[in-house]
Design a protein around this motif. Structure first.
Motif, PDB file in Angstrom:
ATOM      1  N   ARG A  39       0.860  -1.187   0.000  1.00  0.00           N
ATOM      2  CA  ARG A  39       0.000   0.000   0.000  1.00  0.00           C
ATOM      3  C   ARG A  39       0.893   1.232   0.000  1.00  0.00           C
ATOM      4  O   ARG A  39       1.855   1.320   0.763  1.00  0.00           O
ATOM      5  CB  ARG A  39      -0.886   0.002   1.238  1.00  0.00           C
ATOM      6  CG  ARG A  39      -1.817   1.167   1.280  1.00  0.00           C
ATOM      7  CD  ARG A  39      -2.797   1.033   2.412  1.00  0.00           C
ATOM      8  NE  ARG A  39      -3.613   2.215   2.479  1.00  0.00           N
ATOM      9  CZ  ARG A  39      -3.961   2.808   3.603  1.00  0.00           C
ATOM     10  NH1 ARG A  39      -3.615   2.297   4.757  1.00  0.00           N
ATOM     11  NH2 ARG A  39      -4.695   3.896   3.575  1.00  0.00           N
ATOM     12  N   GLU A  40       0.550   2.184  -0.858  1.00  0.00           N
ATOM     13  CA  GLU A  40       1.310   3.426  -0.923  1.00  0.00           C
ATOM     14  C   GLU A  40       0.724   4.411   0.079  1.00  0.00           C
ATOM     15  O   GLU A  40      -0.483   4.627   0.130  1.00  0.00           O
ATOM     16  CB  GLU A  40       1.253   4.005  -2.330  1.00  0.00           C
ATOM     17  CG  GLU A  40       2.155   5.200  -2.511  1.00  0.00           C
ATOM     18  CD  GLU A  40       2.226   5.658  -3.949  1.00  0.00           C
ATOM     19  OE1 GLU A  40       2.760   6.756  -4.172  1.00  0.00           O
ATOM     20  OE2 GLU A  40       1.740   4.940  -4.837  1.00  0.00           O
ATOM     21  N   THR A  41       1.585   5.010   0.883  1.00  0.00           N
ATOM     22  CA  THR A  41       1.180   6.028   1.845  1.00  0.00           C
ATOM     23  C   THR A  41       1.935   7.311   1.529  1.00  0.00           C
ATOM     24  O   THR A  41       2.758   7.341   0.609  1.00  0.00           O
ATOM     25  CB  THR A  41       1.497   5.585   3.290  1.00  0.00           C
ATOM     26  OG1 THR A  41       2.907   5.463   3.424  1.00  0.00           O
ATOM     27  CG2 THR A  41       0.826   4.257   3.627  1.00  0.00           C
ATOM     28  N   CYS A  42       1.684   8.351   2.310  1.00  0.00           N
ATOM     29  CA  CYS A  42       2.391   9.611   2.068  1.00  0.00           C
ATOM     30  C   CYS A  42       3.880   9.489   2.383  1.00  0.00           C
ATOM     31  O   CYS A  42       4.684  10.237   1.856  1.00  0.00           O
ATOM     32  CB  CYS A  42       1.762  10.733   2.875  1.00  0.00           C
ATOM     33  SG  CYS A  42       1.807  10.473   4.647  1.00  0.00           S
ATOM     34  N   ASP A  43       4.272   8.541   3.233  1.00  0.00           N
ATOM     35  CA  ASP A  43       5.678   8.353   3.584  1.00  0.00           C
ATOM     36  C   ASP A  43       6.404   7.389   2.674  1.00  0.00           C
ATOM     37  O   ASP A  43       7.622   7.398   2.596  1.00  0.00           O
ATOM     38  CB  ASP A  43       5.803   7.834   5.020  1.00  0.00           C
ATOM     39  CG  ASP A  43       5.286   8.825   6.028  1.00  0.00           C
ATOM     40  OD1 ASP A  43       5.257  10.024   5.714  1.00  0.00           O
ATOM     41  OD2 ASP A  43       4.901   8.396   7.123  1.00  0.00           O
ATOM     42  N   LEU A  45       5.962   3.097   1.094  1.00  0.00           N
ATOM     43  CA  LEU A  45       5.204   1.871   0.868  1.00  0.00           C
ATOM     44  C   LEU A  45       5.160   1.055   2.154  1.00  0.00           C
ATOM     45  O   LEU A  45       6.138   0.994   2.891  1.00  0.00           O
ATOM     46  CB  LEU A  45       5.854   1.025  -0.229  1.00  0.00           C
ATOM     47  CG  LEU A  45       5.960   1.651  -1.606  1.00  0.00           C
ATOM     48  CD1 LEU A  45       6.755   0.729  -2.528  1.00  0.00           C
ATOM     49  CD2 LEU A  45       4.594   1.896  -2.185  1.00  0.00           C
ATOM     50  N   THR A  46       4.011   0.420   2.417  1.00  0.00           N
ATOM     51  CA  THR A  46       3.904  -0.511   3.531  1.00  0.00           C
ATOM     52  C   THR A  46       3.652  -1.894   2.965  1.00  0.00           C
ATOM     53  O   THR A  46       2.908  -2.057   1.997  1.00  0.00           O
ATOM     54  CB  THR A  46       2.767  -0.145   4.497  1.00  0.00           C
ATOM     55  OG1 THR A  46       1.539  -0.126   3.793  1.00  0.00           O
ATOM     56  CG2 THR A  46       3.008   1.200   5.145  1.00  0.00           C
ATOM     57  N   ARG A  48       2.318  -5.661   3.981  1.00  0.00           N
ATOM     58  CA  ARG A  48       1.595  -6.459   4.967  1.00  0.00           C
ATOM     59  C   ARG A  48       1.549  -7.901   4.499  1.00  0.00           C
ATOM     60  O   ARG A  48       1.510  -8.192   3.309  1.00  0.00           O
ATOM     61  CB  ARG A  48       0.180  -5.933   5.168  1.00  0.00           C
ATOM     62  CG  ARG A  48       0.157  -4.581   5.857  1.00  0.00           C
ATOM     63  CD  ARG A  48      -1.216  -4.264   6.399  1.00  0.00           C
ATOM     64  NE  ARG A  48      -1.202  -3.028   7.136  1.00  0.00           N
ATOM     65  CZ  ARG A  48      -0.958  -2.937   8.445  1.00  0.00           C
ATOM     66  NH1 ARG A  48      -0.729  -4.016   9.137  1.00  0.00           N
ATOM     67  NH2 ARG A  48      -0.963  -1.774   9.043  1.00  0.00           N
ATOM     68  N   ARG A  58       7.979  -1.026   6.367  1.00  0.00           N
ATOM     69  CA  ARG A  58       7.688   0.276   5.763  1.00  0.00           C
ATOM     70  C   ARG A  58       8.929   0.681   5.001  1.00  0.00           C
ATOM     71  O   ARG A  58      10.032   0.643   5.528  1.00  0.00           O
ATOM     72  CB  ARG A  58       7.407   1.328   6.835  1.00  0.00           C
ATOM     73  CG  ARG A  58       6.077   1.199   7.463  1.00  0.00           C
ATOM     74  CD  ARG A  58       5.782   2.449   8.293  1.00  0.00           C
ATOM     75  NE  ARG A  58       4.463   2.323   8.859  1.00  0.00           N
ATOM     76  CZ  ARG A  58       4.208   2.126  10.137  1.00  0.00           C
ATOM     77  NH1 ARG A  58       5.196   2.066  10.999  1.00  0.00           N
ATOM     78  NH2 ARG A  58       2.977   2.006  10.564  1.00  0.00           N
TER      79      ARG A  58
END
Length: 108
Positions: A39-43, A45-46, A48, A58
């Motif tokens: 999943r792409e986040t503002c920081d 990739l995460t 899971r 992360r």
């Protein structure tokens, strides 16, 4: 600790392959580009685990595109656009030039 059956065959991974991730909860093993839920986040990739949904890693994303500077940034609802600033500077410059000429002519 609850053990979930690993869905990826651990024996098919090359022992010298780089970029293998391991789930700390269920011991699921897969290459970083394998079956992880990314999943792409503002920081960045995460990653899971697809088996137990545990956060595995992360990773920050570094890109080569330059970050916007104040001169190239898009207009925001809270500030003027760069085009508006350029227009205002041009008007201010014209006005001050005209005022200086007026004052010089009135002093003659």
């Amino acid at each position: 600790m609850t053990h979930y059956g690993s869905q990826s065959p651990q024996t098919t991974l090359a022992p010298d392959r780089k970029g293998v991730l391991f789930c700390p909860s269920c011991e699921h093993t897969s290459p970083f580009d394998g079956d992880w839920r990314v999943r792409e986040t503002c920081d960045g990739l995460t990653y899971r685990c697809p088996v137990c949904h545990e956060l595995v890693q992360r990773r920050p994303v570094f890109d080569s595109t330059p970050r916007p500077t104040p001169a190239t940034a898009q207009a925001t609802p809270f500030g003027p656009s760069p085009k508006a600033v350029q227009n205002w500077a041009r008007v201010w410059s014209s006005w001050t030039t005209a005022w200086v000429q007026f004052v010089r002519q009135s002093q003659r």
